[in-house]
Enzyme design. Structure first.
Site, mmCIF file in Angstrom:
data_model
loop_
_atom_site.group_PDB
_atom_site.id
_atom_site.type_symbol
_atom_site.label_atom_id
_atom_site.label_comp_id
_atom_site.label_asym_id
_atom_site.label_seq_id
_atom_site.Cartn_x
_atom_site.Cartn_y
_atom_site.Cartn_z
ATOM 1 N N LYS A 130 32.712 37.743 37.008
ATOM 2 C CA LYS A 130 33.817 38.297 36.213
ATOM 3 C C LYS A 130 34.429 39.487 36.968
ATOM 4 C CE LYS A 130 33.409 40.067 32.144
ATOM 5 N NZ LYS A 130 33.235 40.445 30.735
ATOM 6 N N TYR A 166 31.151 46.144 34.844
ATOM 7 C CA TYR A 166 30.558 45.965 36.168
ATOM 8 C C TYR A 166 31.029 47.079 37.116
ATOM 9 C CZ TYR A 166 29.579 41.050 34.867
ATOM 10 O OH TYR A 166 29.145 39.893 34.291
#
Ligand SMILES: *[C@@H]1O[C@H](CO)[C@@H](O)[C@H](O)[C@H]1NC(C)=O
Ligand SMILES: *[C@@H]1O[C@H](CO)[C@@H](O)[C@H](O)[C@H]1NC(C)=O
Ligand SMILES: *[C@@H]1O[C@H](CO)[C@@H](O)[C@H](O)[C@H]1NC(C)=O
Length: 384
Positions: A130, A166
């Site tokens: 992602k 992230y």
């Protein structure tokens, strides 16, 4: 450090990567100097299916709570040399995901460095593709027009203009350099065995297809994903990459993709799963567009019966299989393929045959009594 046994803290040890990681670290010839001492940690006490022999100690703590984290981890802060971060919380809204995941990792880093005798040298952080794709799982926001990178994905592609936890985790570990080194593991679709990873694609597909149905089961998807390439990662190879990066000079302060090193089409995977689960293979019928989420949303009670009847570990369908997570993946309009070149150039050569991985992990799920075994006689189960 050469003469001291390295000591790991695996946070998220009951998750899909955590178990493989603990097992890898306990191997007699594990990189870093033989079997490691392994502390395995999770938010909840270990479930029945978790083999406690794979860790030296199991620690239950809530990383969101800084007091609890400090209380539980400061006793081992003078011991732990490597932190393996294979956990996350997913709250839906990405700003909330950023806040909670960053706070969790920060709390653990604070606890592990709370003593002058801290031995912590390296942190591995697991994220995913992602990183390159943007918010594919934001079901609440139909206005998002995905504008991710074109695959194959490269580590040095710039970040996307979407919030992503992230990125926050990468920045957090990088901010501790040079006193700590880090590695980031951008895993593709992970397959392994855990009843505590609702995003485990294999578990999701297994709960759908494993209870032998009276008829062949179609796989929802699109013509595109049926015929184009995608990749996945066997949790064992991912664990190997974490360990390799943790103890290898060229792995330090780097991000790495992680895939099996081969590719598949969903058509070919469905063929393998049809065989493994002994259900007929069904060709894609685009006119028969169906939604797995809708199909499975009221099957909780049916799953409870299956669990009871086959003496499986007590699980709830909604906790072990997030059907919302797999649908976008089955309908990607691009080839979900990551390059392993950087890993190889840096000296990591772990790989797996995806179809063998699938057969291996389905076998494990059965052995761990998380899904019904092959032998039982097919009976209508109300799914199909
Ligand atoms: C945080 O953890 C501490 C120690 O375990 C506990 O006493 C406290 O109630 C927890 N706080 C919250 C908000 O759960
Ligand atoms: C939906 O996504 C768009 C584009 O990223 C963003 O501008 C908007 O604020 C989001 N809306 C909600 C309700 O999250
Ligand atoms: C990951 O794979 C993509 C696709 O090949 C590639 O563009 C990217 O550089 C890779 N990233 C890393 C860190 O290897």
């Amino acid at each position: 450090m050469e003469h001291q046994v390295p000591v790991a803290l695996v946070v998220g040890v009951t998750g899909i990567t955590g178990l493989s990681l603990a097992q890898a670290l306990k191997q007699p010839h594990c990189l870093g100097g033989g079997p490691w001492k392994v502390y395995g940690a999770a938010r909840r006490p270990p479930p029945n299916w978790f083999p406690l022999s794979t860790v030296d100690n199991f620690i239950t703590f809530n990383a969101v709570n800084s007091t609890d984290t400090l209380g539980k981890l400061s006793p081992i802060a003078g011991e732990v040399t490597h932190l393996f971060w294979v956990t996350f919380q997913f709250l839906g809204d990405e700003e909330a995901n950023i806040a909670v995941n960053k706070a969790m990792l920060q709390n653990v880093l604070t606890a592990l460095t709370s003593t002058p005798s801290s031995r912590l040298t390296h942190v591995t952080v697991q994220t995913g593709t992602k990183h390159y794709m943007g918010p594919i799982h934001d079901p609440g926001n139909k206005s998002i027009v995905l504008n991710g990178h074109a695959p194959p994905f490269h580590e040095d592609m710039p970040r996307l203009p979407y919030p992503n936890f992230y990125y926050a985790l990468e920045d957090l570990v990088a901010s501790h350099a040079p006193s700590l080194s880090y590695s980031v593991h951008r895993a593709t679709i992970i397959i392994g065995a855990s009843a505590r990873s609702a995003m485990n694609a294999l578990m999701i597909l297994s709960t759908y297809a494993a209870p032998p149905p009276p008829v062949a089961v179609p796989l929802p998807g699109s013509r595109y994903t049926w015929e184009h390439f995608c990749d996945m990662i066997d949790a064992r190879v991912l664990a190997e990459q974490h360990v390799w990066a943790a103890v290898t000079e060229r792995g330090k302060n780097q991000a790495f993709n992680c895939t099996n090193g081969d590719v598949f089409t969903w058509k070919s995977v469905w063929r393998v799963l049809s065989e493994v689960f002994d259900v007929g293979f069904v060709e894609l019928d685009e006119s028969d567009e169906f939604d797995l989420v809708e199909l499975m949303c009221d099957k909780g009670a049916v799953w409870d019966e299956i669990v009871e009847k086959h003496g499986l570990e007590k699980t709830k369908l909604e906790e072990i299989a997030c059907f919302e997570a797999i649908m976008p993946v089955l309908r990607f309009g691009f080839q979900h393929v990551s390059s392993m070149s950087k890993s190889r150039e840096c000296g990591f050569f772990g790989h797996a045959d995806t179809f063998k991985s699938i057969r291996f992990w389905v076998g494990k799920l059965r052995e761990m009594k998380l899904i019904p075994s092959y032998e039982y006689v097919a009976k209508a189960n109300g799914y199909h």
